[in-house]
Design an enzyme around this catalytic site. Structure first.
Site, PDB file in Angstrom:
ATOM      1  N   HIS A  37      -7.721  -5.410  -0.952  1.00 29.18           N
ATOM      2  CA  HIS A  37      -6.697  -4.403  -0.918  1.00 29.18           C
ATOM      3  C   HIS A  37      -5.709  -5.469   0.344  1.00 29.18           C
ATOM      4  O   HIS A  37      -6.568  -5.585   1.132  1.00 29.18           O
ATOM      5  CB  HIS A  37      -6.792  -3.374  -0.320  1.00 29.18           C
ATOM      6  CG  HIS A  37      -5.969  -2.159  -0.294  1.00 29.18           C
ATOM      7  ND1 HIS A  37      -4.921  -1.853  -1.267  1.00 29.18           N
ATOM      8  CD2 HIS A  37      -5.236  -1.696   0.747  1.00 29.18           C
ATOM      9  CE1 HIS A  37      -3.644  -1.166  -1.014  1.00 29.18           C
ATOM     10  NE2 HIS A  37      -3.939  -0.864  -0.245  1.00 29.18           N
TER      11      HIS A  37
ATOM     12  N   SER B  79       1.421  -1.301   0.181  1.00 28.30           N
ATOM     13  CA  SER B  79      -0.400   0.253   0.186  1.00 28.30           C
ATOM     14  C   SER B  79       0.847   0.989  -0.124  1.00 28.30           C
ATOM     15  O   SER B  79       1.663   1.868  -1.014  1.00 28.30           O
ATOM     16  CB  SER B  79      -1.371   0.105   1.338  1.00 28.30           C
ATOM     17  OG  SER B  79      -2.058   0.363   0.660  1.00 28.30           O
TER      18      SER B  79
ATOM     19  N   ASP C  16      -8.882  -4.678  -5.523  1.00 30.71           N
ATOM     20  CA  ASP C  16      -8.892  -3.325  -5.005  1.00 30.71           C
ATOM     21  C   ASP C  16      -9.334  -2.187  -5.654  1.00 30.71           C
ATOM     22  O   ASP C  16      -8.453  -2.382  -7.662  1.00 30.71           O
ATOM     23  CB  ASP C  16      -6.780  -3.582  -5.258  1.00 30.71           C
ATOM     24  CG  ASP C  16      -6.578  -2.554  -4.356  1.00 30.71           C
ATOM     25  OD1 ASP C  16      -7.099  -1.676  -3.755  1.00 30.71           O
ATOM     26  OD2 ASP C  16      -4.986  -2.516  -4.050  1.00 30.71           O
TER      27      ASP C  16
END
Length: 308
Positions: free
Chosen positions: A282, A156, A250
């Site tokens: 995600h 991320s 995601d």
């Protein structure tokens, strides 16, 4: 719902910022202690790198009584630059398992968070941790780190940090940071040509972005848009192997794939591979570490780190 006379502003699901500047985090604050010997057979400990930076180190316990040198991985956690740490119930078990399965030393970096410390603080702290690592500043590193097999990884916002650190390594005149490869897991990038799903999230992203880089919007920021004004060309990436990982559900998957394609077409002299996990969202591997797809994904990362 916020009103004009509220004594705070909400940035769900992450933080509440009070009018006196106090930051109240709603999540990502829990921690777990290190372990001299985990169930996975890994030893971990916490170290102080500088007044601003710390880290949790992991090493397979059996390596402590051996002279064998191990691949070395510097890891950057996610959390939108706002929450989480290497010590959290999501990251500590993952790093413990990764160190065991890959047979690597891990330096999991605790960098400063926004909004108290806006960008580029997280990048500067991360670079400081990399230099600390290559300086062999801890006995575990001095005795067991193979810096010819130095990797970076992160998820991320941490995946974004990996990109920025690889760019710094490529721009650095000295050869002190020689990267074997980098792993970007569900990396946070932004920019034009958004998908329908990304467009639905654009207000959320831009609102959060003001917390850690208020002078320019995410769309125009060279921190997350590799084509923005001031961004370093991708040809400067300071490694020869890259693994870009995305998840089918995601909302930032499209940008991860675009980064993969842009790197391939940039003239960068290296090898990039794309790993896509179907039917997952995600950082699913952190929230569902025991599911079959998380196990498969772990093996893919381990294989990348163990390639000769």
């Amino acid at each position: 719902m916020e009103t004009t006379d509220q004594p705070f502003k909400e940035y769900p699901p992450f933080v509440r910022i009070h009018n006196d500047g106090t930051v109240e985090r709603h999540t990502g604050t829990q921690t777990l202690p290190p372990s001299p010997l985990s169930d996975a057979g890994v030893s971990s400990k916490d170290v102080v790198i500088s007044p601003n930076v710390s880290a949790r180190l992991y090493i397979p316990h059996s390596a402590l009584s051996s002279t064998k040198k191990l691949p070395t991985l510097v890891y950057f956690h996610g959390g939108g630059f706002i929450i989480e740490s290497p010590f959290s119930p999501h990251y500590h078990p993952y790093q413990d398992a990764l160190a065991a399965k890959a047979g690597v030393i891990i330096v999991s970096v605790n960098y400063r968070l926004a909004p108290e410390h806006q960008l580029p603080a997280a990048y500067d702290d991360s670079w400081e941790a990399i230099k600390w690592t290559v300086g062999l500043s801890d006995e575990w590193l001095r005795d067991h780190a193979d810096l010819d097999r130095l990797f970076l990884a992160g998820d991320s916002s941490g995946g974004n940090i990996v990109h920025q650190m690889a760019m710094r390594a490529g721009e650095t005149a000295s050869s002190e940071v020689r990267l074997r490869g980098v792993v970007l897991v569900h990396p946070f990038f932004w920019g034009p040509n958004l998908s329908d799903t990304e467009n639905e999230q654009s207000g959320f992203v831009e609102k959060l972005w003001k917390l850690f880089s208020p002078d320019v919007g995410a769309m125009q920021s060279h921190w997350v848009n590799w084509e923005a004004e001031g961004a370093t060309p991708l040809t400067k990436l300071g490694c020869r192997r890259v693994m870009v990982c995305v998840a089918e559900l995601d909302f930032i998957k499209k940008k991860g794939k675009e980064y993969y394609e842009a790197l391939k077409e940039s003239g960068w002299e290296g090898k990039v591979e794309l790993v896509e996990t179907e039917g997952e969202n995600h950082v699913f591997h952190l929230f569902k570490p025991d599911c079959e797809k998380a196990r498969v994904f772990m093996e893919q990362v381990v294989s990348f780190l163990n390639q000769v």
